[in-house]
Design a protein around this motif. Structure first.
Motif, PDB file in Angstrom:
ATOM      1  N   VAL A   5     -31.134 -32.621 -74.351  1.00  0.00           N
ATOM      2  CA  VAL A   5     -31.369 -32.167 -72.982  1.00  0.00           C
ATOM      3  C   VAL A   5     -32.879 -32.065 -72.803  1.00  0.00           C
ATOM      4  O   VAL A   5     -33.539 -31.312 -73.516  1.00  0.00           O
ATOM      5  CB  VAL A   5     -30.698 -30.801 -72.722  1.00  0.00           C
ATOM      6  CG1 VAL A   5     -30.977 -30.337 -71.289  1.00  0.00           C
ATOM      7  CG2 VAL A   5     -29.200 -30.876 -72.990  1.00  0.00           C
ATOM      8  N   ALA A   6     -33.422 -32.823 -71.853  1.00  0.00           N
ATOM      9  CA  ALA A   6     -34.874 -32.911 -71.717  1.00  0.00           C
ATOM     10  C   ALA A   6     -35.293 -32.758 -70.274  1.00  0.00           C
ATOM     11  O   ALA A   6     -34.549 -33.094 -69.351  1.00  0.00           O
ATOM     12  CB  ALA A   6     -35.377 -34.245 -72.275  1.00  0.00           C
ATOM     13  N   HIS A   7     -36.519 -32.273 -70.090  1.00  0.00           N
ATOM     14  CA  HIS A   7     -37.067 -32.048 -68.746  1.00  0.00           C
ATOM     15  C   HIS A   7     -38.361 -32.820 -68.570  1.00  0.00           C
ATOM     16  O   HIS A   7     -39.201 -32.841 -69.465  1.00  0.00           O
ATOM     17  CB  HIS A   7     -37.334 -30.548 -68.548  1.00  0.00           C
ATOM     18  CG  HIS A   7     -37.936 -30.202 -67.215  1.00  0.00           C
ATOM     19  ND1 HIS A   7     -39.057 -29.416 -67.086  1.00  0.00           N
ATOM     20  CD2 HIS A   7     -37.561 -30.546 -65.950  1.00  0.00           C
ATOM     21  CE1 HIS A   7     -39.349 -29.267 -65.803  1.00  0.00           C
ATOM     22  NE2 HIS A   7     -38.462 -29.945 -65.094  1.00  0.00           N
ATOM     23  N   SER A   8     -38.505 -33.479 -67.431  1.00  0.00           N
ATOM     24  CA  SER A   8     -39.769 -34.053 -66.983  1.00  0.00           C
ATOM     25  C   SER A   8     -40.341 -35.037 -68.011  1.00  0.00           C
ATOM     26  O   SER A   8     -39.673 -35.999 -68.390  1.00  0.00           O
ATOM     27  CB  SER A   8     -40.745 -32.914 -66.667  1.00  0.00           C
ATOM     28  OG  SER A   8     -41.869 -33.364 -65.968  1.00  0.00           O
ATOM     29  N   PHE A   9     -41.577 -34.811 -68.478  1.00  0.00           N
ATOM     30  CA  PHE A   9     -42.165 -35.676 -69.492  1.00  0.00           C
ATOM     31  C   PHE A   9     -41.315 -35.705 -70.759  1.00  0.00           C
ATOM     32  O   PHE A   9     -41.298 -36.707 -71.486  1.00  0.00           O
ATOM     33  CB  PHE A   9     -43.578 -35.187 -69.827  1.00  0.00           C
ATOM     34  CG  PHE A   9     -44.245 -35.932 -70.952  1.00  0.00           C
ATOM     35  CD1 PHE A   9     -44.797 -37.187 -70.744  1.00  0.00           C
ATOM     36  CD2 PHE A   9     -44.315 -35.374 -72.226  1.00  0.00           C
ATOM     37  CE1 PHE A   9     -45.409 -37.874 -71.781  1.00  0.00           C
ATOM     38  CE2 PHE A   9     -44.929 -36.050 -73.256  1.00  0.00           C
ATOM     39  CZ  PHE A   9     -45.478 -37.307 -73.039  1.00  0.00           C
ATOM     40  N   GLY A  10     -40.595 -34.617 -71.023  1.00  0.00           N
ATOM     41  CA  GLY A  10     -39.712 -34.590 -72.190  1.00  0.00           C
ATOM     42  C   GLY A  10     -38.645 -35.661 -72.142  1.00  0.00           C
ATOM     43  O   GLY A  10     -38.181 -36.134 -73.185  1.00  0.00           O
ATOM     44  N   VAL A  11     -38.233 -36.075 -70.931  1.00  0.00           N
ATOM     45  CA  VAL A  11     -37.259 -37.166 -70.794  1.00  0.00           C
ATOM     46  C   VAL A  11     -37.878 -38.464 -71.299  1.00  0.00           C
ATOM     47  O   VAL A  11     -37.275 -39.206 -72.088  1.00  0.00           O
ATOM     48  CB  VAL A  11     -36.804 -37.308 -69.330  1.00  0.00           C
ATOM     49  CG1 VAL A  11     -35.906 -38.529 -69.154  1.00  0.00           C
ATOM     50  CG2 VAL A  11     -36.094 -36.042 -68.866  1.00  0.00           C
ATOM     51  N   LEU A  12     -39.071 -38.758 -70.836  1.00  0.00           N
ATOM     52  CA  LEU A  12     -39.770 -39.977 -71.249  1.00  0.00           C
ATOM     53  C   LEU A  12     -39.945 -40.007 -72.765  1.00  0.00           C
ATOM     54  O   LEU A  12     -39.653 -41.002 -73.431  1.00  0.00           O
ATOM     55  CB  LEU A  12     -41.134 -40.027 -70.554  1.00  0.00           C
ATOM     56  CG  LEU A  12     -41.945 -41.315 -70.694  1.00  0.00           C
ATOM     57  CD1 LEU A  12     -41.386 -42.403 -69.793  1.00  0.00           C
ATOM     58  CD2 LEU A  12     -43.412 -41.046 -70.332  1.00  0.00           C
ATOM     59  N   ALA A  13     -40.418 -38.885 -73.327  1.00  0.00           N
ATOM     60  CA  ALA A  13     -40.671 -38.816 -74.768  1.00  0.00           C
ATOM     61  C   ALA A  13     -39.374 -38.899 -75.566  1.00  0.00           C
ATOM     62  O   ALA A  13     -39.316 -39.546 -76.621  1.00  0.00           O
ATOM     63  CB  ALA A  13     -41.422 -37.528 -75.100  1.00  0.00           C
ATOM     64  N   SER A  14     -38.319 -38.248 -75.082  1.00  0.00           N
ATOM     65  CA  SER A  14     -37.040 -38.265 -75.805  1.00  0.00           C
ATOM     66  C   SER A  14     -36.440 -39.657 -75.845  1.00  0.00           C
ATOM     67  O   SER A  14     -35.951 -40.107 -76.893  1.00  0.00           O
ATOM     68  CB  SER A  14     -36.063 -37.291 -75.156  1.00  0.00           C
ATOM     69  OG  SER A  14     -36.503 -35.964 -75.258  1.00  0.00           O
ATOM     70  N   LEU A  15     -36.466 -40.361 -74.716  1.00  0.00           N
ATOM     71  CA  LEU A  15     -35.907 -41.714 -74.698  1.00  0.00           C
ATOM     72  C   LEU A  15     -36.732 -42.652 -75.575  1.00  0.00           C
ATOM     73  O   LEU A  15     -36.183 -43.573 -76.188  1.00  0.00           O
ATOM     74  CB  LEU A  15     -35.826 -42.226 -73.262  1.00  0.00           C
ATOM     75  CG  LEU A  15     -34.751 -41.534 -72.410  1.00  0.00           C
ATOM     76  CD1 LEU A  15     -34.853 -41.950 -70.956  1.00  0.00           C
ATOM     77  CD2 LEU A  15     -33.348 -41.838 -72.952  1.00  0.00           C
ATOM     78  N   PHE A  16     -38.024 -42.428 -75.662  1.00  0.00           N
ATOM     79  CA  PHE A  16     -38.871 -43.186 -76.588  1.00  0.00           C
ATOM     80  C   PHE A  16     -38.396 -42.978 -78.017  1.00  0.00           C
ATOM     81  O   PHE A  16     -38.226 -43.934 -78.788  1.00  0.00           O
ATOM     82  CB  PHE A  16     -40.317 -42.721 -76.406  1.00  0.00           C
ATOM     83  CG  PHE A  16     -41.336 -43.433 -77.259  1.00  0.00           C
ATOM     84  CD1 PHE A  16     -41.347 -44.811 -77.372  1.00  0.00           C
ATOM     85  CD2 PHE A  16     -42.308 -42.708 -77.932  1.00  0.00           C
ATOM     86  CE1 PHE A  16     -42.297 -45.463 -78.157  1.00  0.00           C
ATOM     87  CE2 PHE A  16     -43.260 -43.339 -78.707  1.00  0.00           C
ATOM     88  CZ  PHE A  16     -43.260 -44.724 -78.819  1.00  0.00           C
ATOM     89  N   ALA A  17     -38.134 -41.719 -78.392  1.00  0.00           N
ATOM     90  CA  ALA A  17     -37.660 -41.418 -79.744  1.00  0.00           C
ATOM     91  C   ALA A  17     -36.249 -41.943 -79.973  1.00  0.00           C
ATOM     92  O   ALA A  17     -35.924 -42.436 -81.068  1.00  0.00           O
ATOM     93  CB  ALA A  17     -37.695 -39.902 -79.974  1.00  0.00           C
ATOM     94  N   LEU A  18     -35.400 -41.871 -78.945  1.00  0.00           N
ATOM     95  CA  LEU A  18     -34.014 -42.305 -79.102  1.00  0.00           C
ATOM     96  C   LEU A  18     -33.885 -43.817 -79.216  1.00  0.00           C
ATOM     97  O   LEU A  18     -32.846 -44.316 -79.658  1.00  0.00           O
ATOM     98  CB  LEU A  18     -33.175 -41.783 -77.929  1.00  0.00           C
ATOM     99  CG  LEU A  18     -32.900 -40.273 -77.971  1.00  0.00           C
ATOM    100  CD1 LEU A  18     -32.427 -39.775 -76.616  1.00  0.00           C
ATOM    101  CD2 LEU A  18     -31.877 -39.943 -79.057  1.00  0.00           C
ATOM    102  N   ARG A  19     -34.892 -44.544 -78.822  1.00  0.00           N
ATOM    103  CA  ARG A  19     -34.902 -45.992 -79.052  1.00  0.00           C
ATOM    104  C   ARG A  19     -35.574 -46.336 -80.375  1.00  0.00           C
ATOM    105  O   ARG A  19     -35.690 -47.512 -80.714  1.00  0.00           O
ATOM    106  CB  ARG A  19     -35.624 -46.708 -77.904  1.00  0.00           C
ATOM    107  CG  ARG A  19     -34.941 -46.593 -76.560  1.00  0.00           C
ATOM    108  CD  ARG A  19     -35.541 -47.558 -75.540  1.00  0.00           C
ATOM    109  NE  ARG A  19     -36.988 -47.436 -75.464  1.00  0.00           N
ATOM    110  CZ  ARG A  19     -37.634 -46.611 -74.645  1.00  0.00           C
ATOM    111  NH1 ARG A  19     -36.956 -45.815 -73.849  1.00  0.00           N
ATOM    112  NH2 ARG A  19     -38.959 -46.579 -74.619  1.00  0.00           N
ATOM    113  N   ASP A  20     -35.995 -45.311 -81.093  1.00  0.00           N
ATOM    114  CA  ASP A  20     -36.729 -45.524 -82.345  1.00  0.00           C
ATOM    115  C   ASP A  20     -36.055 -44.836 -83.527  1.00  0.00           C
ATOM    116  O   ASP A  20     -36.728 -44.300 -84.410  1.00  0.00           O
ATOM    117  CB  ASP A  20     -38.164 -45.000 -82.194  1.00  0.00           C
ATOM    118  CG  ASP A  20     -39.191 -46.131 -82.227  1.00  0.00           C
ATOM    119  OD1 ASP A  20     -38.784 -47.281 -82.408  1.00  0.00           O
ATOM    120  OD2 ASP A  20     -40.378 -45.841 -82.078  1.00  0.00           O
ATOM    121  N   GLY A  21     -34.732 -44.811 -83.516  1.00  0.00           N
ATOM    122  CA  GLY A  21     -34.007 -44.342 -84.693  1.00  0.00           C
ATOM    123  C   GLY A  21     -33.339 -42.997 -84.568  1.00  0.00           C
ATOM    124  O   GLY A  21     -32.439 -42.685 -85.349  1.00  0.00           O
TER     125      GLY A  21
END
Length: 294
Positions: A141-157
């Motif tokens: 569960v992510a908010h704002s910039f945290g969404v961008l950063a989380s999806l970056f991590a979720l595409r990286d393993g």
């Protein structure tokens, strides 16, 4: 930085023409600094006092972490820029009551973590380390910039069974454009900033700018997604979440609220309840968009 803005603007615009390397370094210095340090609000104190506080060392920086529950069904909570983990306290409390084990952190330069700056690479590394520690997440569960950063991590393993984004930033270009407009610098400064990131922050990651974009390779998420965005959000327009909902297709659903803005959405009982139901329900989902009164 506001009183210095004219001086910074003049320096960056001039330097970008004759010395893009130094210009990129200075632009990066301002780009990665949070706009102040958020404090814990009174209604967040009880849930934060109940957390087990830990620490990580990430890229030479100390990161404060928070855990609740028995460790089963871990759900990662990721705060936005110039924010802190406690802002997602309502979700931590509700998820804990439903038998989940919330996990959160204060990014470097945010909340109780020391430092004065952070960036998307550091967010990704913190999320990776928490994934190693807790295993696959039941949800993120992510908010704002945290969404961008989380999806970056979720595409990286990093792996999760579900994803919820609140007031999402869906495009890194949205951030660089906002930075350019806020400071009044020209496009050469943004190019210098990008060059600095490619050379210094992510030298071993070809194509990193494309991978920063949250709609890049959406199939790699491989999980149903639920997005909430308020039509009165004064920080990130609903078009950012619509971008993500379109990218993720049938796996995604977007709920547009009214009257909550960028921050009150994190405290809204209907948004919290909808998120918890999505996280704890049997895996299923329906596409589309609906409008909910805030």
């Amino acid at each position: 930085m506001r009183p210095m803005a004219p001086l910074v603007r003049t320096f960056l615009n001039t330097a970008a023409r004759v010395a893009p390397g130094p210009a990129g370094r200075v632009a990066f210095h301002f780009f990665v600094r949070p706009l102040g340090r958020a404090r814990v609000k009174p209604d967040e104190r009880a849930i934060m006092a109940a957390a087990r506080v830990g620490h990580l060392r990430v890229r030479g920086k100390d990161v404060v972490t928070y855990e609740w529950g028995d460790g089963l069904r871990p759900v990662l909570l990721v705060h936005g820029w110039s924010s802190r983990a406690s802002r997602l306290g309502a979700f931590a409390e509700a998820l804990l009551a439903r038998g989940c084990s919330p996990v959160a952190f204060d990014a470097p330069g945010h909340g109780d973590s020391p430092g004065r700056a952070s960036n998307i690479i550091e967010y990704r590394e913190v999320i990776r380390r928490l994934h190693v520690r807790h295993g696959d997440f039941d949800a993120v569960v992510a908010h704002s910039f945290g969404v961008l950063a989380s999806l970056f991590a979720l595409r990286d393993g990093v792996r999760t069974a579900r994803f919820t984004g609140l007031g999402a930033v869906g495009s890194f270009a949205f951030l660089t454009t906002g930075f350019r407009e806020r400071l009044g610098v020209d496009e050469r400064v943004v190019r210098a900033l990008r060059g600095h990131v490619e050379r210094r922050l992510a030298p071993d990651e070809p194509g990193v700018w494309a991978r920063f974009e949250a709609d890049h390779e959406p199939e790699r998420l491989g999980a149903p997604a639920l997005f909430f965005h308020d039509e009165d959000d004064d920080m990130t327009p609903p078009s950012q979440s619509r971008l993500l909902a379109r990218a993720h297709g049938d796996r995604a659903r977007l709920v547009v609220t009214r009257g909550l803005g960028h921050r009150r959405i994190l405290k809204d009982p209907d948004v919290v309840a909808g998120t918890v139901e999505f996280v704890t329900a049997p895996l299923a989902g329906a596409p589309g968009e609906r409008v909910a009164a805030g």
